[in-house]
Design an enzyme around this catalytic site. Structure first.
Site, PDB file in Angstrom:
ATOM      1  N   HIS A 202      -5.378   9.209   2.548  1.00  0.00           N
ATOM      2  CA  HIS A 202      -5.973  10.484   2.989  1.00  0.00           C
ATOM      3  C   HIS A 202      -5.712  10.722   4.474  1.00  0.00           C
ATOM      4  CE1 HIS A 202      -9.318   8.485   5.125  1.00  0.00           C
ATOM      5  NE2 HIS A 202      -9.409   7.666   4.081  1.00  0.00           N
ATOM      6  N   CYS A 218      -9.285   2.208   2.562  1.00  0.00           N
ATOM      7  CA  CYS A 218      -8.393   3.346   2.362  1.00  0.00           C
ATOM      8  C   CYS A 218      -7.251   3.330   3.376  1.00  0.00           C
ATOM      9  CB  CYS A 218      -9.164   4.655   2.466  1.00  0.00           C
ATOM     10  SG  CYS A 218     -10.207   4.993   1.036  1.00  0.00           S
TER      11      CYS A 218
END
Length: 257
Positions: A202, A218
């Site tokens: 992301h 992440c």
């Protein structure tokens, strides 16, 4: 003694004195004549003083030295133009210089479109062909939150919403329970969800964290880079996450930030 005898004695004394005076006069006259009549060569020659000789010599006129005019300055050489680079790599707007996205040599032997995450060196490679890849700078999981293995891109979302996992809320109870997508959202402009895990590739609203180990597992890119990658990656694409140090037992489900 009678007067006659005294007179005779005085004359006897007076005569020698007169004779002496006469003889002296003659000697002086002879000496003066000798000096006046001597040869010219016998007279001493006086050397004139330096200032007298300078004054009596013929004047010499010396012309003032001619001053040569200064040479005109040589013209400055024309600057050599810097050749334009053969390839101008695309640049991330906010990423540090070392992490500017660019095409690099990368022999992966993976199918074009595969994503490879180099956790140790904080790079993400999007495979172009057998010898080249597009490289991005990334932020990865901090200590205790790294993982490795293979996943696929399950789905993609623009300006994703964020719901912090329950474990993260235990440690950070001040976090919101829900945050709608937008510029202030920590997931940034795009998100690509990996398989059935909580992990995502992301964006971020903190570009200074690129190149660091800061997340809960992440993979983050700058918003400009994640938009670029989002347009290239297809749903179902393979994602290979390389270990940071040693292989782990498999993906670790953890809170995602």
């Amino acid at each position: 003694m009678g007067k006659r005898a005294k007179r005779g004695k005085a004359e006897t004394v007076a005569l020698p004195m007169a004779a002496r005076v006469a003889i002296g006069a003659v000697a002086v006259a002879a000496l003066g004549y000798g000096l006046l009549s001597g040869p010219e060569s016998a007279q001493p020659i006086r050397k004139p003083a330096a200032h007298q000789a300078l004054a009596s010599s013929t004047p010499v006129y010396v012309a003032a030295p001619a001053h040569a005019s200064a040479p005109a300055p040589a013209p400055a050489p024309a600057p050599i133009p810097t050749p334009a680079p053969l390839v101008e790599p695309p640049k991330a707007a906010d990423g540090p210089g070392a992490f500017v996205r660019q095409v690099v040599d990368y022999a992966s032997h993976q199918a074009p479109g595969t994503v490879i995450v180099d956790t140790k060196n904080t790079f993400l490679y999007f495979v172009l062909n057998d010898t080249q890849a597009l490289r991005y700078g990334i932020g990865v999981g901090r200590e205790g939150f790294t993982w490795s293995g293979e996943q696929t891109v399950a789905r993609k979302t623009e300006w994703p919403d964020w719901r912090p996992p329950a474990e993260m809320l235990v440690r950070q109870p001040y976090l919101p329970r829900f945050m709608a997508g937008g510029p202030g959202n920590p997931l940034g402009a795009r998100a690509m969800y990996l398989g059935e895990t909580e992990f995502r590739i992301h964006g971020t609203n903190k570009p200074d964290t690129i190149g660091k180990r800061v997340s809960s597992g992440c993979i983050r890119l700058t918003n400009d880079d994640v938009v670029d990658l989002y347009e290239r990656v297809k749903v179902g694409a393979k994602v290979i996450v390389l270990p940071a140090v040693a292989p782990s037992s498999g993906p670790k489900v953890a809170e995602v930030q």
